[in-house]
Design an enzyme around this catalytic site. Structure first.
Site, PDB file in Angstrom:
ATOM      1  CD  GLU A  81      -9.627  11.741  41.940  1.00 27.72           C
ATOM      2  OE1 GLU A  81      -8.810  11.234  43.047  1.00 27.72           O
ATOM      3  OE2 GLU A  81      -9.111  11.883  40.717  1.00 27.72           O
ATOM      4  CB  ALA A 111      -0.867 -18.145  19.828  1.00 30.57           C
ATOM      5  N   GLY A 125      10.345 -13.302  20.594  1.00 29.68           N
ATOM      6  CA  GLY A 125       9.947 -14.938  20.713  1.00 29.68           C
ATOM      7  C   GLY A 125      10.515 -15.392  21.695  1.00 29.68           C
ATOM      8  CB  ALA A 126      11.208 -19.296  21.673  1.00 31.77           C
ATOM      9  N   GLY A 127      13.289 -16.738  22.629  1.00 31.50           N
ATOM     10  CA  GLY A 127      14.357 -16.466  23.161  1.00 31.50           C
ATOM     11  C   GLY A 127      14.200 -15.170  24.182  1.00 31.50           C
ATOM     12  CG  LEU A 128      12.301 -10.888  24.570  1.00 30.62           C
ATOM     13  CD1 LEU A 128      13.436 -10.251  24.991  1.00 30.62           C
ATOM     14  CD2 LEU A 128      11.484  -9.674  23.650  1.00 30.62           C
TER      15      LEU A 128
END
EC number: 3.5.4.26
Length: 337
Positions: free
Chosen positions: A65, A166, A281-284
């Site tokens: 503002e 992806a 990756g996949a685990g996280l």
């Protein structure tokens, strides 16, 4: 005070144009304002013209503002302010935006979102008490809203989490031999780097850190770094600082490591991060999903078939269709392969 989103003033063409302009201004500063929200603001003169535009500056700088009022210098008396977030009423590193609007002679304030922050909210009533007409506007269609992650973060008291991955058309993020570069094409990768610039942090697991040796930077197609760089965060118990060449890029550029997801999110929120991107990756990814910590998904799907490979999630979320997580698609677009 008129808080009816259907009020005539809210649908006037110049007001819609001003709101879209304000939202665009806020969108451009994502990732640079935290812990403050990426707000956009526009001033409409008494003659019905847009005469000032502003956006939240980095911490310590002026709010949207105030920047818009400065841009409209000399044309604010009796003017209308259109803001994406209810103007704040508190004094922090800068003064209250409500006072700046009052002193500038603003007659009408139109805002999109109410401020849920207890220390900053309540600006609407301050403006009304000063004799300013206040209207809450409806969200226009087809305009990205930079404030959604910040609003969700304030509500949950943790960063807003986007899980990005992806995959092939049959749902694999890597082939059975572990190769994954590249599932997507150059256009998609360029988009990822542009998106990284607007995040407070990029998060990966220790496995990804050691296998890919990523830099986790936001780069232009020519390889040069973008102006804003997110924090680089690794979650897991394996010591990345002692990994040598396996994690040379992260050790060269600097990173933060936390043992658990909960520890990481708590510390990131406490130190100002409001919008983070989890890249693997996949685990996280499984850890975030199993704890119900994924707010948005960002999926890049390539027209490739593997038949077998490494899945997006390392661990199942459920063993029955009834237990599947229901998603709400927001948008889809093409980004090459």
């Amino acid at each position: 005070m008129d808080s009816n989103p259907g009020a005539d003033q809210a649908v006037a063409p110049i007001v819609e144009q001003a709101l879209r302009t304000a939202m665009s201004a806020g969108w451009e500063v994502r990732g640079t304002t935290s812990p403050n929200p990426p707000v956009g603001a526009v001033i409409i003169s008494t003659s019905g013209e847009i005469v000032g535009t502003g956006a939240t500056q980095p911490v310590g700088g002026v709010h949207a503002e105030v920047q818009a009022l400065a841009d409209a210098a000399g044309k604010t008396e009796g003017a209308t302010a259109v803001v994406t977030l209810e103007p704040c009423r508190h004094t922090g590193r800068t003064g209250p935006c409500t006072q700046a609007l009052i002193e500038a002679g603003i007659k009408d304030v139109l805002f999109l979102h109410s401020d849920p922050n207890p220390s900053a909210g309540g600006g609407e009533q301050v403006l009304v008490d000063a004799g300013i007409n206040v209207v809450q506007l409806p969200s226009p269609e087809g305009v990205p809203d930079a404030l959604i992650p910040w609003l969700k973060s304030v509500q949950l008291r943790r960063p807003h989490v986007t899980l990005k991955f992806a995959q092939t058309i049959d749902g694999f993020t890597a082939a059975a031999d572990g190769t994954s570069q590249w599932i997507t094409g150059e256009m998609a990768r360029d988009y990822v780097h542009a998106d990284r610039e607007h995040r407070d942090a990029i998060i990966i697991g220790t496995g990804t850190a050691l296998i890919d040796n990523p830099s986790l930077t936001a780069r232009y197609p020519d390889g040069t770094q973008r102006e804003h760089q997110p924090r680089r965060v690794v979650i897991g118990r394996r010591n990345i600082a002692d990994a040598g060449d396996a994690a040379s890029n992260l050790n060269r550029l600097g990173f933060e490591q936390y043992a658990t997801i909960d520890e990481a999110l708590a510390e990131l929120y406490a130190t100002g991060a409001r919008d983070v991107l989890v890249e693997g990756g996949a685990g996280l990814a499984s850890g975030f999903a199993n704890q119900g910590l994924v707010d948005w998904l960002q999926v890049y799907q390539a027209p490739l078939l593997l038949g077998e490979g490494i899945s997006v999630l390392a661990h199942p979320l459920t063993n029955t269709l009834k237990g599947a997580s229901a998603l709400c698609p927001r948008a889809a677009s093409g980004a090459g392969r």
